[in-house]
Design a protein around this motif. Sequence first.
Motif, mmCIF file in Angstrom:
data_model
loop_
_atom_site.group_PDB
_atom_site.id
_atom_site.type_symbol
_atom_site.label_atom_id
_atom_site.label_comp_id
_atom_site.label_asym_id
_atom_site.label_seq_id
_atom_site.Cartn_x
_atom_site.Cartn_y
_atom_site.Cartn_z
ATOM 1 N N CYS A 118 0.851 -1.186 0.000
ATOM 2 C CA CYS A 118 0.000 0.000 0.000
ATOM 3 C C CYS A 118 0.891 1.241 0.000
ATOM 4 O O CYS A 118 1.858 1.311 0.751
ATOM 5 C CB CYS A 118 -0.893 -0.016 1.243
ATOM 6 S SG CYS A 118 -1.777 1.529 1.480
ATOM 7 N N ASP A 121 0.480 2.966 3.633
ATOM 8 C CA ASP A 121 0.972 2.295 4.822
ATOM 9 C C ASP A 121 1.258 0.828 4.495
ATOM 10 O O ASP A 121 0.345 0.074 4.171
ATOM 11 C CB ASP A 121 -0.093 2.386 5.938
ATOM 12 C CG ASP A 121 0.437 1.861 7.266
ATOM 13 O OD1 ASP A 121 1.459 1.140 7.276
ATOM 14 O OD2 ASP A 121 -0.194 2.164 8.291
ATOM 15 N N HIS A 124 -0.734 -2.080 5.830
ATOM 16 C CA HIS A 124 -2.046 -2.411 5.271
ATOM 17 C C HIS A 124 -1.999 -3.652 4.398
ATOM 18 O O HIS A 124 -2.835 -4.534 4.506
ATOM 19 C CB HIS A 124 -2.570 -1.245 4.398
ATOM 20 C CG HIS A 124 -3.068 -0.085 5.194
ATOM 21 N ND1 HIS A 124 -3.476 1.086 4.620
ATOM 22 C CD2 HIS A 124 -3.204 0.079 6.534
ATOM 23 C CE1 HIS A 124 -3.857 1.937 5.579
ATOM 24 N NE2 HIS A 124 -3.695 1.353 6.739
ATOM 25 N N CYS A 139 -5.286 -1.027 -2.419
ATOM 26 C CA CYS A 139 -5.155 -1.550 -1.056
ATOM 27 C C CYS A 139 -6.503 -2.034 -0.533
ATOM 28 O O CYS A 139 -7.488 -1.286 -0.585
ATOM 29 C CB CYS A 139 -4.592 -0.460 -0.137
ATOM 30 S SG CYS A 139 -4.568 -0.956 1.591
ATOM 31 N N VAL A 141 -7.353 -2.365 2.410
ATOM 32 C CA VAL A 141 -7.702 -1.702 3.671
ATOM 33 C C VAL A 141 -8.195 -0.273 3.431
ATOM 34 O O VAL A 141 -9.266 0.107 3.883
ATOM 35 C CB VAL A 141 -6.506 -1.699 4.663
ATOM 36 C CG1 VAL A 141 -6.854 -0.921 5.926
ATOM 37 C CG2 VAL A 141 -6.091 -3.124 4.997
ATOM 38 N N CYS A 142 -7.390 0.520 2.683
ATOM 39 C CA CYS A 142 -7.735 1.945 2.565
ATOM 40 C C CYS A 142 -8.079 2.362 1.132
ATOM 41 O O CYS A 142 -8.435 3.507 0.889
ATOM 42 C CB CYS A 142 -6.590 2.810 3.107
ATOM 43 S SG CYS A 142 -5.114 2.763 2.066
#
Length: 179
Positions: A118, A121, A124, A139, A141-142
């Motif tokens: 990611c 981050d 992630h 990603c 996650v985000c």
Amino acid sequence: MINNSIVNDFLEGIVDEDDLKNVKAIIEALIEGIETDEAIHEKTGIKLNTVRKLLYKLHDASIATYKRNKDPETQWFTYTWKFDKEEYVEKITDFYTNRLNERQEALDNLENNLYFVCCMDQEHFKGDYTESSEYEFYCPVCDYELEPYDAKKEKTLLKRRITLDKKNFKKFEDAINKQ
Ligand SMILES: [Zn+2]
């Protein structure tokens, strides 16, 4: 054969970090041929309860054995302990070999594959091409974009650890062969 970082790492898998110094003193006492918890306690100054606790941990790890004898006068049981050097060497060797293989495999993976992380981050997401394409390079996650992972630092670290472990295991073997 006790003072070695591979031995430390192995023993930390058996006892708490706080007990590392104590368990090493106990192993040394056993190697010297001291056989009972009381005698080990007197020799090392480690609390008797701790000596017993750690002896049983060594027993659970198969590197110490005991014999139970009944005192004919008092009818009490006494325990005589013995260090199992062969098993100890085998356990340390297995521990070293497994860790070396894991690290070598991780290094090979980094050498042979392109990883993506990611861009916001790295915690992630990190995955190889196939895994990353499953998320269409976003990603999970985000939802920011994934970017190629710069594996240089991780590879350097792995190589350094592998070299150190090989060196330390050689030292361990030399110490064993000297005895
Ligand atoms: Zn992310």
